[in-house]
Design a protein around this motif. Structure first.
Motif, mmCIF file in Angstrom:
data_model
loop_
_atom_site.group_PDB
_atom_site.id
_atom_site.type_symbol
_atom_site.label_atom_id
_atom_site.label_comp_id
_atom_site.label_asym_id
_atom_site.label_seq_id
_atom_site.Cartn_x
_atom_site.Cartn_y
_atom_site.Cartn_z
ATOM 1 N N TRP A 98 49.471 87.050 45.066
ATOM 2 C CA TRP A 98 49.738 87.959 46.186
ATOM 3 C C TRP A 98 50.647 89.103 45.753
ATOM 4 O O TRP A 98 51.122 89.139 44.610
ATOM 5 C CB TRP A 98 50.404 87.176 47.334
ATOM 6 C CG TRP A 98 51.822 86.806 47.020
ATOM 7 C CD1 TRP A 98 52.230 85.835 46.146
ATOM 8 C CD2 TRP A 98 53.011 87.423 47.530
ATOM 9 N NE1 TRP A 98 53.603 85.805 46.089
ATOM 10 C CE2 TRP A 98 54.117 86.769 46.912
ATOM 11 C CE3 TRP A 98 53.239 88.450 48.437
ATOM 12 C CZ2 TRP A 98 55.438 87.128 47.191
ATOM 13 C CZ3 TRP A 98 54.565 88.801 48.703
ATOM 14 C CH2 TRP A 98 55.639 88.143 48.090
ATOM 15 N N TRP B 285 52.744 94.579 48.912
ATOM 16 C CA TRP B 285 52.078 95.740 49.494
ATOM 17 C C TRP B 285 50.697 95.433 50.039
ATOM 18 O O TRP B 285 49.956 96.335 50.433
ATOM 19 C CB TRP B 285 52.003 96.883 48.468
ATOM 20 C CG TRP B 285 51.894 96.428 47.037
ATOM 21 C CD1 TRP B 285 52.918 96.347 46.140
ATOM 22 C CD2 TRP B 285 50.728 95.984 46.340
ATOM 23 N NE1 TRP B 285 52.452 95.873 44.932
ATOM 24 C CE2 TRP B 285 51.126 95.648 45.021
ATOM 25 C CE3 TRP B 285 49.382 95.829 46.700
ATOM 26 C CZ2 TRP B 285 50.224 95.166 44.062
ATOM 27 C CZ3 TRP B 285 48.494 95.346 45.747
ATOM 28 C CH2 TRP B 285 48.911 95.021 44.449
ATOM 29 N N CYS B 286 50.330 94.181 50.093
ATOM 30 C CA CYS B 286 48.960 93.813 50.468
ATOM 31 C C CYS B 286 48.933 93.200 51.860
ATOM 32 O O CYS B 286 49.469 92.114 52.073
ATOM 33 C CB CYS B 286 48.432 92.844 49.417
ATOM 34 S SG CYS B 286 47.096 91.783 49.939
ATOM 35 N N CYS C 115 47.348 89.767 52.290
ATOM 36 C CA CYS C 115 48.197 88.690 51.720
ATOM 37 C C CYS C 115 49.181 88.176 52.762
ATOM 38 O O CYS C 115 49.531 87.000 52.779
ATOM 39 C CB CYS C 115 48.963 89.194 50.498
ATOM 40 S SG CYS C 115 47.889 89.714 49.145
ATOM 41 N N SER D 92 44.459 92.921 59.489
ATOM 42 C CA SER D 92 45.277 93.753 58.604
ATOM 43 C C SER D 92 44.750 95.180 58.619
ATOM 44 O O SER D 92 43.545 95.417 58.573
ATOM 45 C CB SER D 92 45.309 93.201 57.180
ATOM 46 O OG SER D 92 44.069 93.384 56.560
ATOM 47 N N GLU E 190 45.550 98.387 56.454
ATOM 48 C CA GLU E 190 46.276 98.794 55.246
ATOM 49 C C GLU E 190 47.349 97.740 54.943
ATOM 50 O O GLU E 190 47.012 96.581 54.776
ATOM 51 C CB GLU E 190 46.878 100.197 55.410
ATOM 52 C CG GLU E 190 45.904 101.226 55.980
ATOM 53 C CD GLU E 190 44.818 101.669 55.002
ATOM 54 O OE1 GLU E 190 45.032 101.642 53.803
ATOM 55 O OE2 GLU E 190 43.729 102.044 55.476
ATOM 56 N N GLN E 191 48.630 98.118 54.990
ATOM 57 C CA GLN E 191 49.655 97.148 54.605
ATOM 58 C C GLN E 191 50.246 96.398 55.788
ATOM 59 O O GLN E 191 51.129 95.564 55.608
ATOM 60 C CB GLN E 191 50.776 97.871 53.842
ATOM 61 C CG GLN E 191 50.244 98.583 52.617
ATOM 62 C CD GLN E 191 51.340 99.134 51.723
ATOM 63 O OE1 GLN E 191 52.479 98.688 51.763
ATOM 64 N NE2 GLN E 191 50.994 100.092 50.900
ATOM 65 N N SER F 265 36.401 97.007 45.888
ATOM 66 C CA SER F 265 37.443 96.774 46.885
ATOM 67 C C SER F 265 37.222 97.700 48.077
ATOM 68 O O SER F 265 36.702 98.798 47.938
ATOM 69 C CB SER F 265 38.820 97.047 46.277
ATOM 70 O OG SER F 265 39.816 97.042 47.295
ATOM 71 N N CYS G 147 39.945 98.375 50.000
ATOM 72 C CA CYS G 147 41.305 98.743 50.410
ATOM 73 C C CYS G 147 42.115 99.224 49.220
ATOM 74 O O CYS G 147 42.537 98.421 48.380
ATOM 75 C CB CYS G 147 41.968 97.532 51.069
ATOM 76 S SG CYS G 147 43.629 97.873 51.656
ATOM 77 N N THR H 25 45.133 100.590 49.225
ATOM 78 C CA THR H 25 46.545 100.197 49.260
ATOM 79 C C THR H 25 46.722 98.704 48.962
ATOM 80 O O THR H 25 47.795 98.278 48.549
ATOM 81 C CB THR H 25 47.194 100.529 50.622
ATOM 82 O OG1 THR H 25 46.380 99.996 51.655
ATOM 83 C CG2 THR H 25 47.348 102.016 50.808
ATOM 84 N N CYS H 26 45.653 97.895 49.204
ATOM 85 C CA CYS H 26 45.771 96.458 48.908
ATOM 86 C C CYS H 26 45.621 96.187 47.417
ATOM 87 O O CYS H 26 46.388 95.436 46.839
ATOM 88 C CB CYS H 26 44.676 95.663 49.623
ATOM 89 S SG CYS H 26 44.609 95.898 51.384
ATOM 90 N N ASP H 27 44.593 96.752 46.814
ATOM 91 C CA ASP H 27 44.223 96.367 45.449
ATOM 92 C C ASP H 27 44.521 97.433 44.407
ATOM 93 O O ASP H 27 44.417 97.169 43.209
ATOM 94 C CB ASP H 27 42.721 96.028 45.398
ATOM 95 C CG ASP H 27 42.382 94.818 46.259
ATOM 96 O OD1 ASP H 27 43.241 93.927 46.360
ATOM 97 O OD2 ASP H 27 41.278 94.771 46.822
#
Lengths: 100, 276
Positions: A25, A28-29, A32, B96, B98-99, B132, B134, B136-138
């Motif tokens: 994790w 910033w996710c 997660c 969710s 983004e963050q 992906s 996202c 900002t996620c990955d």
């Protein structure tokens, strides 16, 4: 059982015996943050499984070793061997299946 | 967990989503609407609408602006962003964006027909293996690497800038180039074919205004490319309802508004049953 934060130093020793679930994790996710309470609840329900987290930002070597390309990624180990791996959000049922 | 909680979360700020929000509000429910830029809706391109009662000859933009104005008037939060994952847990539904994570007792999917967009070649097979939804996620996992951004909706410029800012080398494709791209790779992404040329990349960010409903909410039953719903707009996932173009044709405002109303009433009933 409480959830352990794993580092490169503690990783291999921890997964060497028994069943271990690892949640890769990062802060910033968003997804997660949704995975986390489910993993915590799984840990409560399944004291026989070691439940651990790896922060991919702090542990880039572990992220690279397991080829983490998206988070959350969950990995289940038995006696040191990777038995299951799942990318993306997982439900309680899916986590239970992974650790069977 | 920095959760923001509501009674009902609504994905989509078009006619179905706004209608659902108004009804939820009228029923005393706290509601929030999550949407990409509302003006990115295909409805914004409709020149004149002649079959919506009482408001003859308005343009799609005018109607959308008026609908978003309804949300403002009633202080219903409009969260502008891309919902990237949905999960039901402990009787709540988490979303969710983004963050951030939002949660509610019920969810109404109303993100339009684009929510049922056909995946690109290689997209589903390589999801999580270099593909992906996202940035900002990955994105951080691709620092120092070469990636492609497929801007298939609004707001993808910001994702491109984000990825460049954290040190990715970004190939950016939009319009028909993005629509006709083919993602390549065996076990993981190795490249992207655009206009007959293959560009080696390690990651591909497929950025639509909305993530496909079936990818967003695993276990969601589909019927002929649309979200399957019952007469009360309930989907196959308990607590999740759907309304508007994402549930099928005809893609008409009147139908979307009606379904949004039904979905919100059903979501209210669903919450009430669980409260007693």
């Amino acid at each position: 059982m409480s959830v352990l934060d794993l580092t490169q130093d503690s990783f291999d020793g921890t997964i060497a015996s028994g069943t271990t679930l690892v949640d890769f994790w990062a802060v910033w996710c968003g997804p997660c943050k949704m995975q986390s309470p489910i993993v915590d609840a799984f840990a409560e329900k399944n004291p026989q499984v070691k439940v651990c987290k790896v922060n991919v930002d702090n542990e880039p070597a572990l992220a690279a070793r397991f080829g983490i390309m998206a988070i959350p990624t969950l990995a289940a180990f038995r006696d040191g061997e990777l038995i299951q791996r799942k990318v993306g959000l997982s439900s309680m049922e899916e986590i239970e299946d992974m650790c069977k | 967990m920095d959760e923001k909680g509501f009674d009902i979360l609504i994905l989509g700020a078009g006619p179905a989503g706004v209608s659902a929000a108004l009804t939820a509000h009228a029923r005393g429910r706290s509601a929030a609407v999550i949407s990409a830029d509302p003006m990115a809706s295909p409805l914004a391109r409709a020149g004149r609408i002649e079959n919506y009662p009482g408001l003859p000859g308005r343009s799609g933009r005018e109607l959308l602006a008026a609908m978003v104005g309804d949300l403002e008037r009633l202080d219903i939060p409009l969260i502008v962003g891309r919902a990237t994952a949905v999960m039901a847990f402990n009787g709540r539904i988490m979303v969710s964006v983004e963050q951030d994570v939002y949660q509610a007792g019920a969810l109404i999917l109303a993100a339009g027909a684009q929510q049922n967009a056909r995946p690109l070649p290689g997209e589903e097979r390589l999801l999580g293996r270099g593909v992906s939804y996202c940035a900002t996620c990955d994105g951080m996992l691709y620092r120092g690497k070469r990636v492609a951004v497929l801007g298939l909706g609004s707001g993808s410029e910001a994702d491109r800038a984000f990825l460049e800012g954290i040190g990715c080398q970004v190939l950016y494709f939009t319009g028909t180039q993005a629509k006709n791209a083919e993602i390549q790779g065996q076990d993981k992404v190795s490249g992207i074919a655009v206009d007959g040329a293959v560009h080696p990349v390690e990651g591909v960010f497929v950025l639509r205004d909305t993530v496909a409903a079936s990818a967003l909410l695993p276990g969601l039953e589909m019927a002929e490319g649309h979200i399957a719903v019952g007469p009360d707009m309930a989907t196959s996932v308990p607590g999740a309802f759907a309304a508007g173009d994402c549930t099928g044709r005809p893609y008409q405002i009147a139908r979307a508004v009606g379904q949004g109303n039904i979905a919100a009433l059903a979501a209210d009933r669903y919450l009430k049953e669980r409260e007693t």
